[in-house]
Design a protein around this motif. Structure first.
Motif, PDB file in Angstrom:
ATOM      1  N   VAL A 108      -4.566 -19.668   3.814  1.00 35.54           N
ATOM      2  CA  VAL A 108      -4.607 -19.302   2.394  1.00 35.54           C
ATOM      3  C   VAL A 108      -4.238 -17.836   2.240  1.00 35.54           C
ATOM      4  O   VAL A 108      -4.190 -17.090   3.211  1.00 35.54           O
ATOM      5  CB  VAL A 108      -6.015 -19.535   1.796  1.00 35.54           C
ATOM      6  N   THR A 109      -3.991 -17.431   0.993  1.00 32.34           N
ATOM      7  CA  THR A 109      -3.748 -16.015   0.743  1.00 32.34           C
ATOM      8  C   THR A 109      -5.077 -15.257   0.783  1.00 32.34           C
ATOM      9  O   THR A 109      -6.154 -15.844   0.632  1.00 32.34           O
ATOM     10  CB  THR A 109      -3.101 -15.789  -0.630  1.00 32.34           C
ATOM     11  N   ASN A 110      -4.981 -13.956   0.970  1.00 32.65           N
ATOM     12  CA  ASN A 110      -6.173 -13.118   0.944  1.00 32.65           C
ATOM     13  C   ASN A 110      -6.890 -13.234  -0.407  1.00 32.65           C
ATOM     14  O   ASN A 110      -8.129 -13.284  -0.458  1.00 32.65           O
ATOM     15  CB  ASN A 110      -5.781 -11.658   1.209  1.00 32.65           C
ATOM     16  N   HIS A 111      -6.132 -13.316  -1.492  1.00 31.66           N
ATOM     17  CA  HIS A 111      -6.724 -13.472  -2.829  1.00 31.66           C
ATOM     18  C   HIS A 111      -7.554 -14.739  -2.902  1.00 31.66           C
ATOM     19  O   HIS A 111      -8.703 -14.718  -3.383  1.00 31.66           O
ATOM     20  CB  HIS A 111      -5.608 -13.510  -3.887  1.00 31.66           C
ATOM     21  N   THR A 112      -7.018 -15.845  -2.393  1.00 34.61           N
ATOM     22  CA  THR A 112      -7.741 -17.119  -2.422  1.00 34.61           C
ATOM     23  C   THR A 112      -8.994 -17.058  -1.560  1.00 34.61           C
ATOM     24  O   THR A 112     -10.052 -17.573  -1.948  1.00 34.61           O
ATOM     25  CB  THR A 112      -6.821 -18.257  -1.934  1.00 34.61           C
ATOM     26  N   LEU A 113      -8.890 -16.435  -0.406  1.00 37.83           N
ATOM     27  CA  LEU A 113     -10.046 -16.321   0.498  1.00 37.83           C
ATOM     28  C   LEU A 113     -11.195 -15.583  -0.178  1.00 37.83           C
ATOM     29  O   LEU A 113     -12.342 -16.049  -0.181  1.00 37.83           O
ATOM     30  CB  LEU A 113      -9.638 -15.604   1.783  1.00 37.83           C
ATOM     31  N   VAL A 114     -10.901 -14.415  -0.761  1.00 38.24           N
ATOM     32  CA  VAL A 114     -11.950 -13.619  -1.388  1.00 38.24           C
ATOM     33  C   VAL A 114     -12.485 -14.330  -2.632  1.00 38.24           C
ATOM     34  O   VAL A 114     -13.695 -14.354  -2.886  1.00 38.24           O
ATOM     35  CB  VAL A 114     -11.427 -12.212  -1.751  1.00 38.24           C
ATOM     36  N   GLU A 115     -11.580 -14.928  -3.405  1.00 38.52           N
ATOM     37  CA  GLU A 115     -11.988 -15.641  -4.622  1.00 38.52           C
ATOM     38  C   GLU A 115     -12.912 -16.817  -4.291  1.00 38.52           C
ATOM     39  O   GLU A 115     -13.943 -17.017  -4.954  1.00 38.52           O
ATOM     40  CB  GLU A 115     -10.745 -16.143  -5.363  1.00 38.52           C
ATOM     41  N   LEU A 116     -12.578 -17.589  -3.268  1.00 46.56           N
ATOM     42  CA  LEU A 116     -13.416 -18.721  -2.875  1.00 46.56           C
ATOM     43  C   LEU A 116     -14.762 -18.265  -2.322  1.00 46.56           C
ATOM     44  O   LEU A 116     -15.795 -18.885  -2.586  1.00 46.56           O
ATOM     45  CB  LEU A 116     -12.692 -19.580  -1.834  1.00 46.56           C
TER      46      LEU A 116
ATOM     47  N   GLY B 105      -7.953   4.132   8.541  1.00 47.04           N
ATOM     48  CA  GLY B 105      -6.893   4.554   9.436  1.00 47.04           C
ATOM     49  C   GLY B 105      -5.975   3.373   9.779  1.00 47.04           C
ATOM     50  O   GLY B 105      -5.793   2.453   8.982  1.00 47.04           O
ATOM     51  N   GLU B 106      -5.432   3.397  10.994  1.00 49.27           N
ATOM     52  CA  GLU B 106      -4.470   2.370  11.408  1.00 49.27           C
ATOM     53  C   GLU B 106      -5.071   0.960  11.385  1.00 49.27           C
ATOM     54  O   GLU B 106      -4.354  -0.035  11.215  1.00 49.27           O
ATOM     55  CB  GLU B 106      -3.962   2.690  12.815  1.00 49.27           C
ATOM     56  N   MET B 107      -6.396   0.871  11.512  1.00 48.58           N
ATOM     57  CA  MET B 107      -7.055  -0.427  11.528  1.00 48.58           C
ATOM     58  C   MET B 107      -6.901  -1.188  10.209  1.00 48.58           C
ATOM     59  O   MET B 107      -7.157  -2.397  10.142  1.00 48.58           O
ATOM     60  CB  MET B 107      -8.540  -0.255  11.847  1.00 48.58           C
ATOM     61  N   HIS B 108      -6.466  -0.506   9.152  1.00 43.39           N
ATOM     62  CA  HIS B 108      -6.307  -1.172   7.855  1.00 43.39           C
ATOM     63  C   HIS B 108      -5.318  -2.336   7.928  1.00 43.39           C
ATOM     64  O   HIS B 108      -5.356  -3.236   7.090  1.00 43.39           O
ATOM     65  CB  HIS B 108      -5.844  -0.171   6.788  1.00 43.39           C
ATOM     66  N   THR B 109      -4.455  -2.334   8.953  1.00 43.86           N
ATOM     67  CA  THR B 109      -3.473  -3.420   9.075  1.00 43.86           C
ATOM     68  C   THR B 109      -4.149  -4.779   9.253  1.00 43.86           C
ATOM     69  O   THR B 109      -3.562  -5.816   8.923  1.00 43.86           O
ATOM     70  CB  THR B 109      -2.519  -3.169  10.257  1.00 43.86           C
ATOM     71  N   LEU B 110      -5.381  -4.791   9.750  1.00 45.98           N
ATOM     72  CA  LEU B 110      -6.114  -6.048   9.892  1.00 45.98           C
ATOM     73  C   LEU B 110      -6.295  -6.737   8.546  1.00 45.98           C
ATOM     74  O   LEU B 110      -6.367  -7.968   8.471  1.00 45.98           O
ATOM     75  CB  LEU B 110      -7.495  -5.804  10.514  1.00 45.98           C
ATOM     76  N   LEU B 111      -6.375  -5.957   7.484  1.00 42.20           N
ATOM     77  CA  LEU B 111      -6.619  -6.504   6.150  1.00 42.20           C
ATOM     78  C   LEU B 111      -5.332  -6.808   5.404  1.00 42.20           C
ATOM     79  O   LEU B 111      -5.336  -7.641   4.480  1.00 42.20           O
ATOM     80  CB  LEU B 111      -7.439  -5.501   5.325  1.00 42.20           C
ATOM     81  N   PHE B 112      -4.241  -6.159   5.791  1.00 42.35           N
ATOM     82  CA  PHE B 112      -3.027  -6.250   4.988  1.00 42.35           C
ATOM     83  C   PHE B 112      -1.889  -7.025   5.647  1.00 42.35           C
ATOM     84  O   PHE B 112      -0.980  -7.473   4.962  1.00 42.35           O
ATOM     85  CB  PHE B 112      -2.545  -4.842   4.614  1.00 42.35           C
ATOM     86  N   ASP B 113      -1.928  -7.198   6.962  1.00 38.72           N
ATOM     87  CA  ASP B 113      -0.876  -7.952   7.631  1.00 38.72           C
ATOM     88  C   ASP B 113      -0.987  -9.439   7.303  1.00 38.72           C
ATOM     89  O   ASP B 113      -2.082  -9.965   7.101  1.00 38.72           O
ATOM     90  CB  ASP B 113      -0.939  -7.766   9.147  1.00 38.72           C
ATOM     91  N   SER B 114       0.160 -10.079   7.254  1.00 34.93           N
ATOM     92  CA  SER B 114       0.222 -11.498   6.886  1.00 34.93           C
ATOM     93  C   SER B 114       0.762 -12.310   8.048  1.00 34.93           C
ATOM     94  O   SER B 114       1.846 -12.015   8.568  1.00 34.93           O
ATOM     95  CB  SER B 114       1.139 -11.666   5.664  1.00 34.93           C
ATOM     96  N   GLN B 115       0.000 -13.310   8.469  1.00 28.15           N
ATOM     97  CA  GLN B 115       0.448 -14.235   9.518  1.00 28.15           C
ATOM     98  C   GLN B 115       0.117 -15.664   9.101  1.00 28.15           C
ATOM     99  O   GLN B 115      -1.049 -16.051   9.074  1.00 28.15           O
ATOM    100  CB  GLN B 115      -0.205 -13.907  10.865  1.00 28.15           C
TER     101      GLN B 115
END
Length: 302
Positions: free
Chosen positions: A231-239, A263-273
């Motif tokens: 799912v998208t991050n939006h759907t995950l948080v919304e659910l 810092g660089e760890m923010h990619t965990l929240l923003f990367d899409s796989q």
């Protein structure tokens, strides 16, 4: 059957130990803490220090397979020194097991190692399968590539190798979901960035189930450990907010803000796989949790 397990006292390891014991499989486990060593009929602990190469050779006696879950958590600020620890903890652990098996030939026929979907490049469009090999030079991808390369050395010892590329693990006991749920609990739930980045998730029960399935069926190769419906991050948080009966109205959190905080760890929240589960399904594994909402209800419903 007897299995040697690393990372047995972590979130995934604890669940897997329980499942293996229920299925009549004895567990030897390696720990870096002598205080965590237990000695029960079907659950025995042994000391090791992967960095120094120290290991209690008795751990391998009568063992049929090794399951490796060892590695420092990635959800901690990535300073230069901690990035080295993230990498070294994974590669050194595998190398220590390789040397153990090399010095005790013909004892183990199967090696199953944790891996991660972070090996796949960030993409909003592509769906990744185990056949994809176009990796990038991002920190996480580089770590996973070296981790898997170290695991592949086991094949030179005549050992079957399986690598379990794990997605976002859902458990109310800890890990990413607990961190995600904390701001939602206080009414501050919000998607990150565009909110359109894909989150390939898996319930903890299914992750443990996949390890047990790969073990039982002696599967080899790479397997994505993700549920079939990302799912998208939006759907995950919304659910999650819906399940917790909390508001979900705040604007998305800008990427720049989280980069300043994490810092660089923010990619965990923003990367899409967006990662496919077709291969493990084709091998016959049946998921207990196909619905994200059902998984969240089990883990977050108070």
């Amino acid at each position: 059957m007897k299995v040697l397990l690393t990372g047995a006292t972590g979130l995934v390891g604890t669940e897997l130990v329980s499942l293996l014991l229920k299925n009549g499989i004895s567990v030897n486990y390696l720990t870096t803490s002598k205080d965590k060593i237990q000695d029960e009929p079907n659950y025995k602990g042994f000391y090791w220090s992967p960095e120094s190469g120290e290991i209690d050779n008795h751990c391998i006696e009568d063992v049929d397979a090794v399951i490796n879950l060892a590695g420092s958590p990635i959800a901690k600020r990535w300073t230069d020194s901690y990035k080295k620890q993230i990498l070294n903890s994974r590669v050194a652990s595998v190398n220590a097991i390789y040397n153990l098996l090399k010095n005790n030939p013909n004892s183990v026929h199967q090696f199953i190692s944790a891996s991660a979907i972070g090996i796949y490049p960030n993409s909003l469009d592509k769906v990744y399968s185990e056949d994809d090999t176009s990796f990038d030079t991002s920190f996480l991808s580089t770590v996973v590539q070296q981790w898997e390369t170290a695991s592949d050395k086991m094949e030179t010892l005549g050992v079957k190798v399986a690598k379990i590329r794990t997605g976002l693990v859902l458990s109310g006991k800890g890990g990413a979901l607990k961190e995600l749920a904390t701001p939602i609990k206080y009414g501050f739930g919000a998607a990150f960035g565009s909110g359109q980045q894909m989150q390939s998730w898996i319930h903890l029960d299914d992750l443990a189930g996949i390890y047990a399935y790969v073990l039982h069926n002696e599967l080899e190769g790479i397997y994505n450990a993700v549920a079939p419906h990302p799912v998208t991050n939006h759907t995950l948080v919304e659910l999650a907010a819906k399940v917790m009966d909390k508001p979900f109205f705040l604007p998305n959190v800008p990427k720049l803000v989280m980069e300043l905080i994490l810092g660089e760890m923010h990619t965990l929240l923003f990367d899409s796989q967006n990662v496919s589960a077709k291969k493990i399904i084709s091998e016959g594994y049946q998921f207990k949790y196909l619905s994200l909402e059902k998984a969240l209800q089990v883990e977050l419903k108070s």
